[in-house]
Enzyme design. Structure first.
Site, PDB file in Angstrom:
ATOM      1  N   ARG A   1       0.578   2.593  -5.548  1.00 47.13           N
ATOM      2  CA  ARG A   1       1.407   1.702  -4.854  1.00 47.13           C
ATOM      3  C   ARG A   1      -0.310   0.310  -4.551  1.00 47.13           C
ATOM      4  NH1 ARG A   1       6.145   1.198  -3.199  1.00 47.13           N
ATOM      5  NH2 ARG A   1       5.716   0.264  -1.116  1.00 47.13           N
TER       6      ARG A   1
ATOM      7  N   LYS B   1       2.545  -1.932  -8.003  1.00 47.13           N
ATOM      8  CA  LYS B   1       3.435  -1.571  -8.195  1.00 47.13           C
ATOM      9  C   LYS B   1       4.579  -2.270  -7.760  1.00 47.13           C
ATOM     10  CE  LYS B   1       7.105  -0.461 -11.525  1.00 47.13           C
ATOM     11  NZ  LYS B   1       6.976   0.035 -12.224  1.00 47.13           N
TER      12      LYS B   1
ATOM     13  N   HIS C   1       5.192 -30.010 -28.783  1.00 49.94           N
ATOM     14  CA  HIS C   1       5.270 -30.783 -27.677  1.00 49.94           C
ATOM     15  C   HIS C   1       3.426 -29.816 -27.096  1.00 49.94           C
ATOM     16  CE1 HIS C   1       8.796 -32.713 -28.117  1.00 49.94           C
ATOM     17  NE2 HIS C   1       9.071 -31.626 -28.571  1.00 49.94           N
TER      18      HIS C   1
ATOM     19  N   ASN D   1       1.116  -0.680   6.216  1.00 52.13           N
ATOM     20  CA  ASN D   1       2.047  -0.996   4.705  1.00 52.13           C
ATOM     21  C   ASN D   1       2.328  -2.803   5.182  1.00 52.13           C
ATOM     22  OD1 ASN D   1       2.816  -2.350   2.382  1.00 52.13           O
ATOM     23  ND2 ASN D   1       4.431  -0.630   1.563  1.00 52.13           N
ATOM     24  N   GLY D   2       2.003  -3.539   4.357  1.00 51.06           N
ATOM     25  CA  GLY D   2       2.152  -5.463   4.831  1.00 51.06           C
ATOM     26  C   GLY D   2       1.186  -5.931   5.709  1.00 51.06           C
TER      27      GLY D   2
ATOM     28  N   GLU E   1      -1.277  -8.013 -17.750  1.00 59.80           N
ATOM     29  CA  GLU E   1      -1.554  -7.135 -16.899  1.00 59.80           C
ATOM     30  C   GLU E   1      -2.498  -6.328 -17.180  1.00 59.80           C
ATOM     31  OE1 GLU E   1       1.843  -6.038 -14.563  1.00 59.80           O
ATOM     32  OE2 GLU E   1       2.957  -6.132 -16.401  1.00 59.80           O
TER      33      GLU E   1
ATOM     34  N   GLU F   1       7.765 -11.399 -21.874  1.00 60.86           N
ATOM     35  CA  GLU F   1       7.616 -10.292 -21.028  1.00 60.86           C
ATOM     36  C   GLU F   1       6.300  -9.624 -21.883  1.00 60.86           C
ATOM     37  OE1 GLU F   1       7.676  -6.940 -19.182  1.00 60.86           O
ATOM     38  OE2 GLU F   1       8.549  -8.424 -18.752  1.00 60.86           O
TER      39      GLU F   1
ATOM     40  N   CYS G   1       0.675  -1.183   0.058  1.00 62.39           N
ATOM     41  CA  CYS G   1       0.434   0.152   0.009  1.00 62.39           C
ATOM     42  C   CYS G   1       1.404   1.223   0.454  1.00 62.39           C
ATOM     43  CB  CYS G   1      -0.904   0.019   1.551  1.00 62.39           C
ATOM     44  SG  CYS G   1      -1.784  -1.529   0.988  1.00 62.39           S
TER      45      CYS G   1
ATOM     46  N   LYS H   1       3.254  -8.201 -20.202  1.00 57.47           N
ATOM     47  CA  LYS H   1       2.393  -6.698 -20.252  1.00 57.47           C
ATOM     48  C   LYS H   1       0.368  -7.370 -20.756  1.00 57.47           C
ATOM     49  CE  LYS H   1       5.726  -4.899 -18.824  1.00 57.47           C
ATOM     50  NZ  LYS H   1       6.027  -5.907 -17.609  1.00 57.47           N
TER      51      LYS H   1
ATOM     52  N   TRP I   1      -4.358  -0.635  -1.263  1.00 56.34           N
ATOM     53  CA  TRP I   1      -4.911  -1.780  -2.260  1.00 56.34           C
ATOM     54  C   TRP I   1      -5.109  -3.297  -0.271  1.00 56.34           C
ATOM     55  CZ3 TRP I   1      -1.393  -5.991  -4.943  1.00 56.34           C
ATOM     56  CH2 TRP I   1      -1.700  -6.946  -5.410  1.00 56.34           C
TER      57      TRP I   1
END
Length: 739
Positions: free
Chosen positions: A81, A734, A632, A163-164, A616, A609, A50, A613, A136
């Site tokens: 965040r 982030k 395969h 935060n945590g 997300e 990558e 957060c 992108k 968040w």
């Protein structure tokens, strides 16, 4: 000493009884010994980042409107965040109860709510403390009840931003409920505020006058997990206490620095006292003593009454518009502000070299670096900043006119150890992992050493043998990724050389590494990493050049790569000119439920990558696939309706990539091909057509820097075409770490 790799606590030998028994973790969870390492089996957790921001002004008169604006702007800088709810608590004039305002959604919703309040915005306030938070969600859905700040009761005697994650919140909640202290929210944070209230009441009932700092120290000793906290109280006007354990937290100081000290000594715990919480509740809390710091007076040299402003934040980007003078708090630091003075205490001794001073550092970040400027989104701005970011990454490190010399200053004292090592391990998460994968082949070529690339979360799930002659690289944009930090501490305890590669000065990884490299990509605000990825690749390319400097057989190859790096910024600019063309291609993907991204060799990392992108940002399922694995299983997905992106590089796998293209086309697939200029494949079935994006042709190991940019632009335009929030995709933030 013994070390718990998961929850970061250190334990003494059970013979000295200085801490808990080695059979039981600090949080009373079972642990096992592995050599000299204590590994907690059950305290794995998800740590969600957060955004914390707090502001205290002492003898600095500012209008209430400006004070609120400072708090709101700080939250906006930290919104990357977390952005499902936001709130703040500020002093409310003569009313001892603070004004607490919370809203779900982004910070703009909170701003609208404050505008609707009847506040005297013109009032000038000389002494004030305010806290703010953008969340968040981890415990409980995003709503106003679960939003921070959390208060201890209806009178808001204690207000906390956090935060945590507190891993023992259920036990704390149950204990407090038995004592008659109730909760309104589903969050773990509220238990902190209520616990503070309980401890305060116990001390008052005993006839003591509780000290704010002691109260927070007692509370912190009961918390398990990782957290950064800032706490204000109606009982301690114009005071703030902040504590860090595992989650980032820093302090900005705004005053005439000529009149204040530049280094603050931290106060180390040297004595034992009984914890009032444990003493009063031995049947619930267990144990009868805890280590507390000895106070040795103020550690700030400016006198009482001098004007000063303090800023607490999770990230420097929230502070730099006010001051560039910052203290980076270490784990188990407590910062206490009273009467304009800041004191830093340590809650416990930790194994290893913990600095006993906290330097006031000057951060070199400009405000325009964290502003959107002419762009609609931070992500687009950061994509278009890549000509500059790649230049900054190489500046002062690549000297093509000086005998093809490459110098990474942070590694030059350790280069012999790296060249003599048994193997190179690269450990990272997400985009940082992909950057290491992109350079694995290059580093194997230049060092002739085994190169292992591991995802940090998987690394910590295995009992990986680490040797003293290993060199372990830890890559993280933020430098705070908990899985990567856990892996770093695990490898460090085994005696390996630790190398950090981060984009954040003062981060935990940069401080805990033996040596390292700063990628110099500049601040990255958008949740989806772009320029940090390309800069991380460049650092690893430079590392390979530095390690192969004495190899005669590599000299021609080195010259070729160095020249490609010199020309890289102008080639990046050329790729960015394809933006409009790529935007048109993006329309074909808007309604698709799934996208495959294929490649091999130096292209494979970009497949992962690019797929990351796309998923997300656009919420479309996408999968990066090694083209050699097509037969395969993945070939079963190919038909005329399946959107496919194929990356081709002129490297040793070029012919095999063409073969994969033939297989796709033969089954009706019509891929979008990203390839070097002049290398558009010609198929045996000449009537078959497919679209191609051509990027400048460079040497194979550098080609991945150019080939990934179309994928970044493509994912951006797909998300925009679907009307999605590019900078703040759902369910993401982030800085996200999984343990």
């Amino acid at each position: 000493y013994y070390y718990c790799c998961c929850c970061y606590y250190y334990y003494y030998c059970c013979c000295c009884f200085a801490c808990c028994c080695l059979l039981v973790c600090f949080c009373r969870l079972l642990i096992v010994l592995r050599g000299s390492v204590v590994v907690c089996l059950f305290c794995c957790y998800i740590l969600i980042m957060c955004g914390i921001f707090a502001y205290l002004n002492h003898e600095v008169g500012i209008e209430r409107s400006l004070l609120i604006k400072i708090l709101l702007n700080g939250l906006k800088r930290l919104e990357y965040r977390g952005y499902d709810s936001a709130g703040m608590a500020v002093d409310n004039g003569s009313d001892p109860k603070p004004l607490v305002i919370k809203r779900t959604g982004k910070v703009s919703q909170l701003e609208n709510a404050i505008a609707a309040c009847e506040l005297n915005l013109d009032e000038v306030i000389k002494n004030h403390s305010g806290i703010a938070h953008t969340r968040w969600a981890t415990h409980g859905p995003p709503n106003e009840v679960n939003c921070h700040p959390h208060v201890s009761n209806a009178q808001c005697e204690f207000a906390v931003i956090h935060n945590g994650i507190i891993t023992n919140c259920k036990e704390l909640r149950a204990f407090l409920e038995r004592k008659g202290y109730h909760h309104k929210s589903e969050t773990d944070t509220e238990s902190i505020a209520v616990l503070l209230q309980y401890m305060y009441d116990v001390k008052k009932a005993a006839g003591d006058e509780p000290d704010f700092l002691e109260l927070v120290e007692d509370c912190a000793s009961q918390l398990e997990g990782a957290f950064a906290l800032v706490i204000k109280s109606t009982h301690y006007k114009n005071q703030l206490v902040a504590i860090r354990r595992g989650s980032p937290l820093l302090v900005g100081i705004k005053q005439d620095m000529e009149q204040s000290c530049r280094v603050l000594p931290s106060i180390i715990p040297v004595r034992k006292v009984r914890s009032s919480f444990k003493a009063a509740n031995t049947e619930d809390a267990g144990g009868d003593s805890t280590t507390k710091p000895q106070r040795v007076g103020s550690i700030s040299e400016h006198g009482l009454g001098e004007p000063v402003e303090y800023f607490f934040a999770s990230d420097a980007s929230a502070i730099i518009e006010h001051t560039k003078k910052i203290i980076f708090l270490e784990d188990d630091d407590i910062a206490y502000i009273k009467e304009g003075r800041i004191n830093i205490h340590r809650t416990k001794l930790r194994h290893g070299q913990v600095p006993q001073t906290r330097e006031i550092k000057t951060v070199e970040i400009e405000l325009n670096e964290i502003m959107k400027g002419k762009f609609d989104h931070f992500m687009m701005k950061e994509i278009f900043e890549q000509p500059e970011s790649v230049t900054n990454t190489m500046r002062g490190r690549l000297r093509p006119t000086e005998k093809q010399q490459v110098t990474l200053g942070g590694l030059k004292d350790h280069i012999d150890s790296i060249q003599r090592c048994r193997r190179l391990l690269f450990i990272a998460c997400g985009t940082s992992y992909n950057s290491a994968l992109a350079c694995r082949q290059w580093l194997e070529e230049t060092t002739q050493l085994p190169v292992i690339v591991d995802i940090a979360s998987d690394f910590m799930d295995r009992d990986v043998p680490i040797f003293r002659d290993d060199v372990c690289f830890f890559i993280s944009q933020s430098g705070e990724t908990a899985d990567t930090l856990s892996s770093l501490r695990y490898c460090k305890s085994r005696g390996a050389l630790i190398v950090g590669i981060t984009n954040t000065v003062g981060s935990s990884i940069s401080r805990e590494s033996d040596c390292g490299v700063h990628v110099n990509a500049g601040p990255e605000i958008g949740v989806a990493s772009t320029k940090a990825y390309t800069s991380q690749i460049l650092v690893l390319l430079l590392l390979g050049l530095m390690l192969s400097e004495d190899r005669v057989s590599m000299q021609e190859r080195r010259k070729e790569v160095i020249q490609a790096l010199v020309d890289l910024p102008k080639h990046v600019e050329s790729v960015l000119k394809l933006d409009q063309e790529i935007k048109e291609y993006s329309n074909t993907f808007l309604s698709k439920p799934s996208i495959l991204v294929l490649g091999r060799g130096y292209s494979y990392a970009n497949c992962l990558e690019g797929a990351l992108k796309i998923k997300e940002l656009s919420y479309i399922h996408s999968e990066g696939i090694m083209a050699g694995e097509l037969k395969h299983g993945p070939l079963a997905l190919v038909d005329k309706d399946m959107p496919i992106i194929l990356l081709i590089v002129k490297d040793s796998s070029y012919d095999k990539s063409i073969n994969a293209l033939e297989q796709i086309v033969a089954r009706g697939g019509r891929p979008l091909v990203i390839c070097p200029e002049g290398e558009v494949p010609t198929l045996s079935a000449t009537k078959v057509s497919f679209k191609a994006i051509e990027v400048p042709k460079v040497v194979d190991c550098v080609q991945c820097v150019l080939s990934v940019i179309p994928l970044q632009l493509l994912s951006y335009h797909i998300a925009c075409g679907k009307g999605l929030d590019v900078d703040c995709p759902r369910n993401l933030a982030k800085s996200v770490t999984v343990e």
